[in-house]
Design a protein around this motif. Structure first.
Motif, PDB file in Angstrom:
ATOM      1  N   ALA A  21       2.672  -4.404   5.471  1.00 29.87           N
ATOM      2  CA  ALA A  21       2.621  -3.153   5.919  1.00 29.87           C
ATOM      3  C   ALA A  21       4.196  -2.930   7.511  1.00 29.87           C
ATOM      4  O   ALA A  21       4.049  -1.672   8.093  1.00 29.87           O
ATOM      5  N   VAL A  22       5.066  -3.877   7.718  1.00 29.25           N
ATOM      6  CA  VAL A  22       6.158  -3.286   8.445  1.00 29.25           C
ATOM      7  C   VAL A  22       7.241  -2.733   7.562  1.00 29.25           C
ATOM      8  O   VAL A  22       7.914  -4.234   6.987  1.00 29.25           O
ATOM      9  N   ASP A  23       7.568  -1.918   7.533  1.00 26.79           N
ATOM     10  CA  ASP A  23       8.678  -1.265   6.987  1.00 26.79           C
ATOM     11  C   ASP A  23       9.445  -1.297   7.466  1.00 26.79           C
ATOM     12  O   ASP A  23       9.994  -0.043   8.196  1.00 26.79           O
ATOM     13  N   ILE A  24      10.858  -1.759   8.087  1.00 29.81           N
ATOM     14  CA  ILE A  24      12.097  -1.930   9.147  1.00 29.81           C
ATOM     15  C   ILE A  24      12.975  -0.799   8.041  1.00 29.81           C
ATOM     16  O   ILE A  24      12.909  -0.661   9.489  1.00 29.81           O
ATOM     17  N   GLY A  55      -2.875   2.743  14.080  1.00 29.26           N
ATOM     18  CA  GLY A  55      -3.838   1.878  14.000  1.00 29.26           C
ATOM     19  C   GLY A  55      -5.122   3.032  14.278  1.00 29.26           C
ATOM     20  O   GLY A  55      -5.929   2.379  13.776  1.00 29.26           O
ATOM     21  N   LEU A  56      -5.058   3.783  15.043  1.00 28.61           N
ATOM     22  CA  LEU A  56      -6.246   4.686  15.080  1.00 28.61           C
ATOM     23  C   LEU A  56      -6.980   4.816  13.784  1.00 28.61           C
ATOM     24  O   LEU A  56      -7.402   5.077  12.871  1.00 28.61           O
ATOM     25  N   SER A  57      -6.100   5.545  12.456  1.00 32.67           N
ATOM     26  CA  SER A  57      -5.776   5.901  11.450  1.00 32.67           C
ATOM     27  C   SER A  57      -6.842   5.431  10.612  1.00 32.67           C
ATOM     28  O   SER A  57      -7.749   5.093   9.792  1.00 32.67           O
ATOM     29  N   ALA A  58      -5.798   3.454  10.665  1.00 37.49           N
ATOM     30  CA  ALA A  58      -6.335   2.541  10.141  1.00 37.49           C
ATOM     31  C   ALA A  58      -8.165   1.957   9.822  1.00 37.49           C
ATOM     32  O   ALA A  58      -8.534   1.991   9.210  1.00 37.49           O
ATOM     33  N   GLY A  59      -7.960   2.525  11.626  1.00 33.40           N
ATOM     34  CA  GLY A  59      -9.558   1.808  12.216  1.00 33.40           C
ATOM     35  C   GLY A  59     -10.321   3.361  11.205  1.00 33.40           C
ATOM     36  O   GLY A  59     -11.948   2.647  11.383  1.00 33.40           O
ATOM     37  N   GLU A  60      -9.986   4.416  11.239  1.00 36.08           N
ATOM     38  CA  GLU A  60     -10.921   5.186  10.317  1.00 36.08           C
ATOM     39  C   GLU A  60     -11.328   5.044   9.077  1.00 36.08           C
ATOM     40  O   GLU A  60     -11.167   5.921   8.565  1.00 36.08           O
ATOM     41  N   GLY A  61     -10.229   3.826   8.434  1.00 38.58           N
ATOM     42  CA  GLY A  61     -10.276   4.074   7.091  1.00 38.58           C
ATOM     43  C   GLY A  61      -9.710   4.648   6.022  1.00 38.58           C
ATOM     44  O   GLY A  61      -9.843   4.950   5.045  1.00 38.58           O
ATOM     45  N   ALA A  62      -8.326   5.222   6.690  1.00 41.68           N
ATOM     46  CA  ALA A  62      -7.128   5.706   6.179  1.00 41.68           C
ATOM     47  C   ALA A  62      -6.606   4.660   5.239  1.00 41.68           C
ATOM     48  O   ALA A  62      -6.349   3.700   5.388  1.00 41.68           O
ATOM     49  N   ASP A  63      -6.329   5.465   3.928  1.00 45.54           N
ATOM     50  CA  ASP A  63      -5.595   4.899   2.940  1.00 45.54           C
ATOM     51  C   ASP A  63      -3.557   4.010   3.498  1.00 45.54           C
ATOM     52  O   ASP A  63      -3.565   3.155   2.819  1.00 45.54           O
ATOM     53  N   HIS A  64      -3.390   4.975   4.145  1.00 41.87           N
ATOM     54  CA  HIS A  64      -1.611   4.928   3.819  1.00 41.87           C
ATOM     55  C   HIS A  64      -2.004   5.126   5.919  1.00 41.87           C
ATOM     56  O   HIS A  64      -0.702   5.703   5.543  1.00 41.87           O
ATOM     57  N   PRO A  65      -2.300   4.549   6.401  1.00 45.74           N
ATOM     58  CA  PRO A  65      -1.691   5.087   7.663  1.00 45.74           C
ATOM     59  C   PRO A  65      -0.395   4.888   8.605  1.00 45.74           C
ATOM     60  O   PRO A  65       0.163   6.132   8.905  1.00 45.74           O
TER      61      PRO A  65
END
Length: 114
Positions: A21-24, A55-65
């Motif tokens: 998830a961490v694309d430098i 982070g907020l989007s991931a908490g809402e279930g987004a696929d690629h936040p």
């Protein structure tokens, strides 16, 4: 492995994150675009805000936040129209008031009082 990669790995381990998830490269590209198109301090602020949004989007279930937030922030940075600062305006005004021979026009002096 570079020092930067080792640092990211340490952060990933510390915060129990998915290393994928961490694309430098993408994060540094976003920081570069913000720094060059807006101003230097925009780089860390932009990456922080994009990460926060991800982070907020991931908490809402987004696929690629993370990817979505970085793409949107990059688009905004690349389209940013920088307004002239006061120093730039003063410099431009001084250049505009120069005569063709390169001398600067000055307002006539007030008459001296006797």
């Amino acid at each position: 492995m570079s020092n930067l990669e080792r640092w990211v790995d340490a952060l990933v381990d510390e915060f129990d994150l998915d290393r994928e998830a961490v694309d430098i490269g993408a994060i540094l590209d976003l920081a570069r675009d913000a720094a060059h198109r807006v101003e230097r301090p925009a780089a860390p602020l932009t990456t922080f805000i994009a990460g926060y949004v991800a982070g907020l989007s991931a908490g809402e279930g987004a696929d690629h936040p993370g990817l979505d937030a970085m793409e949107r922030a990059t688009e905004l940075a690349l389209a940013w129209d920088v307004e002239a600062t006061l120093d730039e305006v003063v410099t431009e005004d001084a250049a505009d008031s120069a005569d063709a021979d390169g001398t600067t026009r000055h307002e006539p002096a007030a008459p001296e009082r006797a």
